[in-house]
Structure formats: C-alpha cells, structure tokens
Design a protein around this motif. Structure first.
Motif, PDB file in Angstrom:
ATOM      1  N   THR A   1       1.431  -1.006  -0.048  1.00 41.15           N
ATOM      2  CA  THR A   1      -0.330  -0.084   0.395  1.00 41.15           C
ATOM      3  C   THR A   1       1.015   1.190  -0.194  1.00 41.15           C
ATOM      4  O   THR A   1       0.411   1.923  -0.288  1.00 41.15           O
ATOM      5  N   LYS A   2       1.835   1.373   0.644  1.00 38.94           N
ATOM      6  CA  LYS A   2       3.028   2.043   0.659  1.00 38.94           C
ATOM      7  C   LYS A   2       3.357   2.983  -0.539  1.00 38.94           C
ATOM      8  O   LYS A   2       2.977   4.017  -1.212  1.00 38.94           O
ATOM      9  N   GLU A   3       3.452   1.832  -1.427  1.00 40.96           N
ATOM     10  CA  GLU A   3       4.040   2.147  -2.722  1.00 40.96           C
ATOM     11  C   GLU A   3       2.419   2.793  -3.502  1.00 40.96           C
ATOM     12  O   GLU A   3       3.435   3.429  -5.119  1.00 40.96           O
ATOM     13  N   VAL A   4       1.862   2.289  -3.358  1.00 39.89           N
ATOM     14  CA  VAL A   4       0.732   2.687  -4.128  1.00 39.89           C
ATOM     15  C   VAL A   4       0.248   4.304  -3.689  1.00 39.89           C
ATOM     16  O   VAL A   4      -0.244   4.841  -4.451  1.00 39.89           O
TER      17      VAL A   4
ATOM     18  N   GLY B   1     -12.385   4.296  -1.908  1.00 36.82           N
ATOM     19  CA  GLY B   1     -10.533   4.030  -2.199  1.00 36.82           C
ATOM     20  C   GLY B   1     -10.557   3.096  -3.612  1.00 36.82           C
ATOM     21  O   GLY B   1      -9.640   3.985  -3.859  1.00 36.82           O
ATOM     22  N   ILE B   2     -11.399   3.208  -3.942  1.00 35.85           N
ATOM     23  CA  ILE B   2     -10.718   3.425  -5.674  1.00 35.85           C
ATOM     24  C   ILE B   2     -11.398   4.915  -5.974  1.00 35.85           C
ATOM     25  O   ILE B   2     -10.702   4.897  -7.162  1.00 35.85           O
ATOM     26  N   ILE B   3     -12.547   5.402  -6.000  1.00 34.20           N
ATOM     27  CA  ILE B   3     -12.092   6.552  -6.243  1.00 34.20           C
ATOM     28  C   ILE B   3     -10.946   7.349  -6.214  1.00 34.20           C
ATOM     29  O   ILE B   3     -10.207   8.244  -6.482  1.00 34.20           O
ATOM     30  N   ALA B   4      -9.740   7.511  -4.557  1.00 31.08           N
ATOM     31  CA  ALA B   4      -9.043   8.010  -4.538  1.00 31.08           C
ATOM     32  C   ALA B   4      -8.095   7.341  -5.435  1.00 31.08           C
ATOM     33  O   ALA B   4      -6.979   7.728  -5.729  1.00 31.08           O
TER      34      ALA B   4
ATOM     35  N   ILE C   1      -6.831  -1.551  -8.821  1.00 30.43           N
ATOM     36  CA  ILE C   1      -8.345  -1.778  -9.479  1.00 30.43           C
ATOM     37  C   ILE C   1      -8.939  -2.992  -9.851  1.00 30.43           C
ATOM     38  O   ILE C   1      -9.515  -3.272  -9.875  1.00 30.43           O
ATOM     39  N   LEU C   2      -8.037  -3.292 -10.408  1.00 33.88           N
ATOM     40  CA  LEU C   2      -7.140  -4.282 -11.508  1.00 33.88           C
ATOM     41  C   LEU C   2      -7.764  -6.070 -10.606  1.00 33.88           C
ATOM     42  O   LEU C   2      -8.517  -7.030 -10.414  1.00 33.88           O
TER      43      LEU C   2
ATOM     44  N   SER D   1      -7.021   9.276  -8.135  1.00 32.54           N
ATOM     45  CA  SER D   1      -6.849  10.704  -8.467  1.00 32.54           C
ATOM     46  C   SER D   1      -5.414  11.162  -7.829  1.00 32.54           C
ATOM     47  O   SER D   1      -5.087  11.182  -6.320  1.00 32.54           O
ATOM     48  N   PRO D   2      -3.604  10.847  -8.603  1.00 29.88           N
ATOM     49  CA  PRO D   2      -3.889  10.437  -9.966  1.00 29.88           C
ATOM     50  C   PRO D   2      -4.205   8.883 -10.425  1.00 29.88           C
ATOM     51  O   PRO D   2      -3.769   7.958  -9.452  1.00 29.88           O
ATOM     52  N   LEU D   3      -4.004   8.624 -11.185  1.00 32.38           N
ATOM     53  CA  LEU D   3      -3.965   7.477 -11.858  1.00 32.38           C
ATOM     54  C   LEU D   3      -2.960   6.336 -12.168  1.00 32.38           C
ATOM     55  O   LEU D   3      -2.290   7.919 -13.426  1.00 32.38           O
TER      56      LEU D   3
END
Length: 775
Positions: free
Chosen positions: A138-141, A380-383, A396-397, A386-388
C-alpha cells in the motif's frame, strides 16, 4: 538561504520521528495480528484444526524425522488403499518446508519445541508477515499513512483470520503472505524499473507456487494488468522489466515444483502469461524501431511487421486451438472451470460442488468477513483515480477480479481480503488527511501552515539548488540577489500550497464530526473482528463445545473414536469412511484409509459412495473387495451436530451415480425432497448409511427423534446382518462398525476341519491295524 536550511532541518527531524513512530506502529500491528489469533489456544487447547491440516502436520512430522530426501521420495501406503500416494510429487511443499525449517532453526538455538507446536503457531506468525507485506504494498500505491492503515485492517480482518488462527495449519497460512509479497515486488518494480526487484518478484512467485495452487491467480492477474497498460498507452520500460523476468524466471522456477512440473507450459491456466509475453515484446520492438527509423521508413516497416505478425499469430492460434480442443476440459482444471462457469461443478464434477467452501457466499457473509470494508472500498477506488498510476490501476484490477471470484467460491473471500484492506486503508488515509487539514486551517494554526510550506519547500529545494548553482557558476556577480530570490521562492511556494489546500478545506464542525464518525467506525470494526474471531473462527472442528441450561458441554468424540481405532485394531486394518475424515484417521489413528481429502481419484470416492448408498449385503461385498475391516460414520442426530454423514449423504449418492449408473438420485427422494422419516423411500430406508447411522437410535434418550433434521426417523427397529457395532462414542457422534465374516467361509473352515479330523482318525486306525512286515 536560512529559510531553506530551517525548512530542511525541520523536515528531516519530522521525517526521522515519523520513521521511528512508523516502525513502532508496525511492530504493534504485528503483535496484534499474532495475538488475536490465539483465541483458539486460550479457549480450547493447542491442537490442529479442521481436516486438511492434519495431513500437513503428518507430512511435516515425516520431514523432520526422515529428512528432505526421504520426503521427496515418500510413497504413503496408508492412504488410498490399495493404490497409495506418492507424497513428494502430489503435495505443495511450501508450508511443510517452512514449518520444518522453523522447527530446525528453533532446535538449533536450543529451543526444544515439538513439531505440533510449531505447526499450530505457523499461521499466526505469517499473519504478522502478511500485515507488514500489506504495508509495503500500500505504501508503494499511496504512501506511508495508507500503508499503516491497510496493515492494521488486514491484521484483524475476519476473512483472513478464518484461515490463519492458531492451529489452522493449511496452505493458505503462508500463501497469502506470498501472494501479497509477490504483488508488492511487482508494484515496486513498476515504480522503480529495478531488475533487482524484478528478480525478487520471481522468487516470491516461486514461493507462492510452492505453497498453494492459487498461484494461477497471480500468473493470470499480472498479465491482465500488463495488457491493460499496453492498451491504454501506458507502456514503458519499467513495465517490461516488471513482467518479462517474471514470466521467464518464474516459469522456470515453478516447473521445479514436482506437483506443478510441466503444467506451467501445458495447461490453459498459464497460456495468458505467454500470450501477453509475446505481445509486450512486439510492442517493445515497435517502440525500438520507431526510435531508430524515420517516419516514412517506420510506416513501411510497420506494414511488413503487421503482415508477418498476423501470419505467425494465426499459425500459433491454430496450433493452440488444436492442442486445447483435444482435451475434454479444454486444458483447464475442474476448479478453474468452476470459477469461470459457476454451474460447471454442479453439472459435471459433483465432488467439487459437494465441498462447503466451494459454494458461493451469501450477502450476510460479506458483512461478517470484511464488515465495514465493503463500504470503504468504493472510496478507495475513487482515491486511486486521483491520480491514476500503474500501481493504483493494478490494485483496482486486483480488487475487481478477486471480488468476482469471491462471489463464485466462498473460499476465495480470502483472496479478496487483502485487496479490500488496501482500498479501505487508502480511503481512510485520504479521508483523515482531508478532514484533519481542514481543522488545522480553520483553526488558523500558523505552525501547521508553515510546516506544510516547509514540506513543499523541501520538495523543490533540489531543483532550486540546482538552478542556483548553475546561475552562480555563470554569473558570480549576482550573489547579492540570491537572498531575495530565495525569499521569493519561499513566499511563492507557501502561497501556492495554501491556495491548493484551501480547495480541500471543509467546515470545521463537519470535519470534526466526520473524524469522530470514522473513529467510531474503526472501533466498531475492531470490536466486530475480535468478537468474530473469538466466537466463530476459533473453535477447532475436532473438539466442539455447546452451552446448555446445564452448563458447558464438551464433545470430544472424534479423538475418542480415533483413539479407540489406534488401541483396539490391528496396524494393518483398513478403515472406510467418507473422504472428509481420511486425513484425521491416518494422522491420529495411524490406520490405512480407502479415501481421504486429497480427492484425486473420483472413481475410488464414488466406490465408497456406492457402498454406503447400497443395501447392506451389496455394501458388504464392495467393502470386502477393498479388504475393509471397519466402517466409520459420523452421526449428529442425538446431539444436534449438523455436519454429519446423513447431511452429506445426498452428495455421496450424486458422486456415486456419476460413475455407477445403477445409483440414481431420484430413488432416494420423494416429491423431490430428501426424507429420513416415514415419508422416506424404501431405497433410502434400506441403504447402509441410514442403517449405520440410526442403528439402536430408538434406544437412546431421543427415542428415534433426529435433532438435526427435526423429525422422527422412519425405520426405527432393524437388525444388521453383515455388520456389527464395534464402538460408539459417548455422544454418538462417531460410530464404528466391523464387517462380519461370511457364513460360508466359517462353514467351510469347520467342514475342512471336520474332514481333516476324520481323515487323521482313519489314518490312525489304519496304522494301528497294519502289520509290521519286519516282525
């Protein structure tokens, strides 16, 4: 110059303190993840749970006693009699090797723990490792805050706890850690483009292959993400480095695992990775040619390449279709086809559909297993948009695919849990960031504003320093203007940061209320996880408890029955039971079984199903042909234990009917329903399973009333002709019967004995009347 130096100093101090605090929080998360899984030991005892873990425990014992080489060559003749099983080539060795290594290390350090103790606590230990791996992923994301939140959520999510409590010594105990670690190294390679992390990614994938058959989820999810990046125009060298070494090195390493072997290149589950591997090389070639040719020559080369590529692709696809079409299942395993087509197992492979963990989950189960995370995931998906980024698109996948699979098979809720925790951690981190910042700005905290400005100054400090150094080297006379320039930079960055943050400022009262609600939501989640762990997921299947008006009752019938088998039967005696109990009988009673939980031979299981579905005489003939001496059945009608053999009997009929056409399900049903009362069919009332379960049941305190089915049985008084009751446990949960010897065999023995006695007496009389010729 002084402003930048002060900003850098404050930023460095804050980062150092944050790093120490983060390590301390991670340590607490690991301790909590380990501790919450100890309810099973505290409330019950340190014992192996469920059914499959007993086989893993037995294999680990053999490994520690005999060594790695004997383990690879071990042929177990106590299972699947008379076929046997080659253990080294049919088991995923990751869990066994991990626990065996831990036991060897502890004993090398003069910590004399038993193998059983190490096996019991393996899952809690690796749950802490999985929480730390979730932090890294999660830190990398989305950063450190989201990582800490996601790690805390995973440490206590009930879906993961259900397969990782103390005593749950199953493959998933280490496989989920390997799954998350593989995804972390993949995302890390995407962000850095480092070949070192790509190599670690292949090694972690190899550990996943050694640990669990669910590794096919990884080798299909990552190619899907790579293809998504290519289609959306996000191809880069980092993507190539993240994927190509994984396919090459990971496939070579996976083929070294005996249970997998050449399946890595021969089954359809792996073909998508090779297809995307070809595509990414074609895309890389296009980018390379585009960089060295002129636009006109590039068009000509592309036309030629497309023509040749289409021809080659058509040929490869034709070969692929021909090879796949020759297989009845099109190269897919039964479980994979069940995931792609949820109705496939119920139509063609009832043995897969009969397993409770292969059933689709109900909606309330989502609330039990992931609780409030189901409501935080959309945020979380919306977050993530921004940005993708490549990393956020992968998450997400991952979430979308795992959500689908969890809806098909309840066991795969376990795969959904890490994705849900990561997304929920991102959502909570972003929410707290927005609302706490809003309170700071509404309160007019100058120090907080200056600290935010210092962060932005430190972000542009390197660029400003570079520009300044270049300017100084070219024009030394401008040193007098440096101080003014730095002050302008600080003012510009401060005003820019404040204007940017004001776009996210909410009213102070609203922010405070939302933060309190989020804290309450977190408290509710923690309470739910602790309650679920203590009450629902900590009870071992082998020791049961029940609270009655008379107090606590403990049902230890399983171990009572296995102990009776071990002490009252011969070592070479064969025991027949439904496959659910095969691992436990072999591990705890040390007796040979006909079938067990490996379920690799459907015909052998169908034979046992045909025996218990047949009348007593026909069942005796089947069991006698298999050299069976004892038959074990599980019965819960007296104490209300629902998961007994009568409850599973309809699946025994279906599995047997798939191999033996004379076993027909409709013969056991009346009006399309399954009855054991007076409305039961004659076939049902006369089958062996019914008789072995309800024999002498009318003599108990229930007087023939089945507490599970909540009805009175139809056939109360009957006698057994080919079986005799050998042992029944205290609460009638386990009943063991012995096959009677055939009467003709007994008569034959008596006849032979009498004829031999007659012959010997005649010979004696003849010797007595014969004259001696030498006299």
């Amino acid at each position: 110059m002084m402003a930048i130096a002060e900003a850098k100093g404050a930023s460095a101090l804050r980062n150092a303190f944050g790093g120490i605090l983060g390590v301390f929080i991670l340590l607490l998360i690991g301790i909590f993840a380990f501790s919450i899984r100890l309810f099973s030991v505290i409330k019950y005892e340190s014992v192996i749970h469920e059914f499959d873990p007993y086989f893993n425990y037995r294999v680990t014992q053999y490994l520690t006693n005999n060594g790695i080489y004997d383990f690879w060559n071990w042929f177990d003749d106590r299972t699947w009699y008379p076929l046997g099983r080659a253990i080294g080539g049919t088991v995923y060795p990751g869990l066994t090797l991990t626990a065996g290594s831990m036991w060897w290390l502890l004993n090398s350090l003069n910590i004399p723990l038993s193998v059983e103790t190490v096996c019991v606590f393996t899952a809690p230990i690796f749950s802490a490792n999985a929480a730390w791996a979730t932090y890294l992923l999660t830190k990398e994301v989305k950063g450190t805050g989201a990582g800490l939140t996601a790690a805390a959520l995973l440490a206590m999510v009930p879906s993961y706890i259900s397969r990782s409590v103390a005593g749950s010594y199953d493959n998933e105990a280490v496989a989920i850690f390997a799954l998350i670690l593989t995804f972390y190294f993949y995302v890390k390679t995407l962000n850095s483009g480092s070949l070192f992390y790509a190599t670690l990614n292949a090694l972690s994938y190899f550990y996943m292959v050694c640990s669990w058959g669910g590794y096919t989820f990884i080798i299909n999810l990552i190619p899907m993400h790579v293809l998504l990046c290519i289609v959306t125009g996000r191809y880069s060298s980092r993507l190539y480095i993240a994927y190509a070494p994984l396919v090459v090195l990971g496939t070579l390493l996976a083929s070294l695992v005996p249970v997998v072997g050449f399946n890595t290149v021969m089954t359809s589950e792996h073909f998508s990775s090779f297809l995307v591997f070809v595509i990414i090389h074609m895309v890389a070639l296009v980018y390379y040619i585009k960089g060295i040719l002129s636009p006109k020559m590039f068009k000509v080369a592309m036309t030629l390449a497309v023509t040749i590529g289409l021809t080659v692709c058509c040929a490869v696809i034709a070969i692929f279709i021909a090879s796949v079409a020759s297989s009845p299942t099109k190269g897919w395993s039964g479980r994979s086809l069940s995931l792609l087509d949820p109705t496939y197992a119920s139509k063609y492979i009832p043995i897969i559909a009969s397993v409770s963990e292969h059933q689709p989950p109900t909606w309330p189960l989502y609330f039990v297993d992931i609780n409030v995370l189901a409501f935080l995931v959309p945020a979380g998906i919306i977050a993530c948009f921004s940005p993708l980024s490549d990393a956020s698109s992968f998450m997400i996948l991952y979430l979308a695919i795992s959500a689908y699979f969890s809806g098909v098979m309840v066991r795969l809720m376990l795969v959904l849990a890490p994705a849900a925790c990561v997304m929920s951690g991102i959502a909570l981190s972003e929410a707290f960031d927005v609302f706490t910042r809003s309170i700071k700005f509404q309160a007019g905290d100058i120090n907080s504003e200056s600290s935010i400005a210092q962060n932005d100054v430190s972000n542009v400090d390197s660029n400003a320093t570079t520009d300044k150094s270049e300017t100084v080297s070219k024009e030394p006379s401008r040193k007098n203007h440096e101080k003014e320039k730095e002050q302008e930079i600080v003012k510009k960055v401060t005003s820019k940061s404040q204007n940017g943050k004001k776009l996210l400022v909410l009213p102070q009262e609203v922010s405070a209320v939302v933060i309190l609600l989020l804290i309450a939501l977190g408290g509710f989640y923690v309470g739910h996880c602790v309650w679920t762990t203590a009450t629902a997921y900590s009870a071992p299947a082998i020791v049961l408890k029940s609270y009655t008006p008379d107090g606590l009752r403990v049902f230890d019938d399983f171990r009572e029955a296995y102990a009776w088998l071990q002490h009252n039967t011969d070592v070479d005696d064969k025991v027949a039971s439904w496959w659910d109990y095969g691992y436990q009988i072999t591990a705890m009673a040390n007796r040979t079984v006909i079938v067990d939980n490996n379920t690799w031979n459907n015909t052998h299981i169908a034979t046992v199903g045909a025996a218990v579905s047949s009348p007593e005489k026909a069942a005796w003939e089947i069991f006698n042909s298999l050299d069976v001496k004892y038959v074990l059945v599980v019965f819960g009608g007296l104490v209300g234990y629902p998961s007994d053999d009568i409850d599973k009997f309809i699946w025994m009929v279906r599995i047997a009917g798939g191999v033996f056409p004379h076993i027909r399900e409709q013969d056991y049903l009346r009006d399309g329903r399954y009855h054991i009362d007076a409305h039961a069919t004659p076939t049902m009332l006369n089958c062996l399973m019914y008789k072995l379960s309800y024999y002498r049941f009318v003599e108990t305190e229930a007087e023939g009333f089945d507490k599970v089915r909540r009805t009175e049985i139809g056939n109360k008084k009957f006698e057994l002709t080919h079986f005799e009751e050998a042992f029944t446990t205290e609460h009638w949960m386990v009943r063991i019967y012995k096959l009677k010897l055939p009467k003709n065999r007994i008569q034959g023995k008596l006849k032979n004995k009498s004829s031999s006695e007659t012959y010997s007496s005649n010979q004696t009389r003849a010797r007595n009347t014969r004259r001696n010729p030498w006299q």
